[in-house]
Design an enzyme around this catalytic site. Structure first.
Site, short mmCIF file in Angstrom:
data_model
loop_
_atom_site.label_atom_id
_atom_site.label_comp_id
_atom_site.label_asym_id
_atom_site.label_seq_id
_atom_site.Cartn_x
_atom_site.Cartn_y
_atom_site.Cartn_z
N LYS A 253 0.86 -1.18 0.00
CA LYS A 253 0.00 0.00 0.00
C LYS A 253 0.90 1.24 0.00
O LYS A 253 1.77 1.39 0.87
CB LYS A 253 -0.88 0.00 1.26
CG LYS A 253 -1.67 1.27 1.54
CD LYS A 253 -2.93 1.32 0.72
CE LYS A 253 -3.82 2.50 1.12
NZ LYS A 253 -4.50 2.28 2.41
N VAL A 254 0.69 2.11 -0.98
CA VAL A 254 1.48 3.34 -1.09
C VAL A 254 0.55 4.51 -1.41
O VAL A 254 -0.63 4.32 -1.68
CB VAL A 254 2.55 3.24 -2.19
CG1 VAL A 254 3.53 2.11 -1.89
CG2 VAL A 254 1.91 3.06 -3.57
N THR B 48 0.11 11.65 -0.96
CA THR B 48 -0.88 12.38 -1.75
C THR B 48 -1.26 13.67 -1.05
O THR B 48 -1.49 14.69 -1.70
CB THR B 48 -2.13 11.51 -1.98
OG1 THR B 48 -1.73 10.29 -2.64
CG2 THR B 48 -3.14 12.22 -2.84
N ALA B 49 -1.32 13.63 0.27
CA ALA B 49 -1.68 14.83 1.03
C ALA B 49 -0.72 15.98 0.69
O ALA B 49 -1.16 17.10 0.41
CB ALA B 49 -1.65 14.54 2.52
N HIS C 143 -6.65 11.00 7.53
CA HIS C 143 -7.33 9.92 8.25
C HIS C 143 -8.15 10.41 9.44
O HIS C 143 -8.94 11.34 9.32
CB HIS C 143 -6.31 8.85 8.65
CG HIS C 143 -5.67 8.15 7.50
ND1 HIS C 143 -6.30 7.96 6.29
CD2 HIS C 143 -4.45 7.58 7.36
CE1 HIS C 143 -5.51 7.30 5.46
NE2 HIS C 143 -4.37 7.07 6.08
#
Length: 267
Positions: free
Chosen positions: A52-53, A103-104, A146
């Protein structure tokens, strides 16, 4: 088979059945838990078979890995927040971010360029230190993801911009946050897609089956926050990216490449 994903509730919920041998035909998995800012870098040497990336890290990884159309984190109303202790502009500010290939942070850079609010300094900070650091004045602003969406008010902080809302208003597309990759030459991507989809469907069919596993890795997160987290980040795009999910990923990376923030990539 080696797999790496975060200890966050959405990932442990999604992968519970797969890692516990509950998906027929799937191999035994050796699990590494690591936050996405760690896997973004760790995946560079191909050490994981499934990983997961961040979507933002894909331009550096697609020579080694293939994007799978399921298991990741995309959605609407789930974007990163830029938090301050009341500051209304981050020009010249010190901003704490959770990783330089997240991504943030990529969305933040695109927004800052468009808004003209250029920070003075960026510091990569462990996620759990960002909100306390902004509240204590160590940073002028903090970029959070999150569960922070549900808890930032406890620190007396305000949201200067919801980067998910900004992205959706600008593009009409969901926000592409986390991707699942399969190592080329080591994993049958079609088979891995089937395993992960089966695991997602098993999680939805019996949410209580994964409850203890999710809570054990939730880093002291409160049960109601865990539930909100899963509801927000495990959605139709987790089962299948579909046309909108693929379009969102292409749009993000095309914009970033055009701005000179990432190498060009074809999805």
């Amino acid at each position: 088979m080696r797999i790496a994903f975060s200890p966050c509730p959405n990932d442990t919920f999604v992968f519970h059945a797969l890692v516990h041998g509950l998906v027929p035909g799937a191999p035994e998995l050796d699990v590494t838990f690591a936050d996405v800012d760690v896997t973004n870098t760790a995946a560079l040497d191909g050490r994981f078979d499934l990983v997961k990336v961040s979507y933002a890290a894909l331009p550096w990884l697609l020579d080694t890995y293939e994007l799978l159309p399921c298991g990741g984190a995309l959605g609407r109303g789930c974007g990163p927040l830029l938090l301050t202790a009341g500051r209304a502009d981050i020009t010249g500010a010190t901003v704490a971010v959770p990783g330089d290939r997240t991504t943030a942070y990529l969305l933040f850079r695109l927004w800052a360029e468009q808004s003209g609010q250029v920070p003075g300094r960026i510091e990569v900070v462990p996620f759990h230190e960002i909100m306390p650091g902004v509240a204590a004045g160590r940073y002028d602003a903090g970029l959070v993801i999150h569960e922070a969406r549900f808890t930032f008010q406890r620190y007396g902080l305000t949201s200067l911009v919801d980067l998910g809302e900004w992205w959706e208003a600008d593009t009409g597309l969901p926000i592409p946050l986390g991707a699942i990759l399969a190592k080329r030459g080591a994993v049958d991507a079609a088979a891995a897609t089937d395993w992960i989809r089966a695991s997602v469907r098993a999680a939805w069919a019996d949410p209580e089956a994964s409850r203890a596993y999710v809570l054990a890795h939730a880093q002291e997160m409160e049960p109601d926050v865990v539930d909100q987290h899963i509801k927000l980040y495990v959605n139709e795009f987790t089962e299948d990216l579909g046309p909108d999910g693929h379009a969102a990923a292409r749009a993000l990376l095309h914009r970033a490449a055009t701005a000179g923030l990432v190498p060009p990539v074809t999805l």
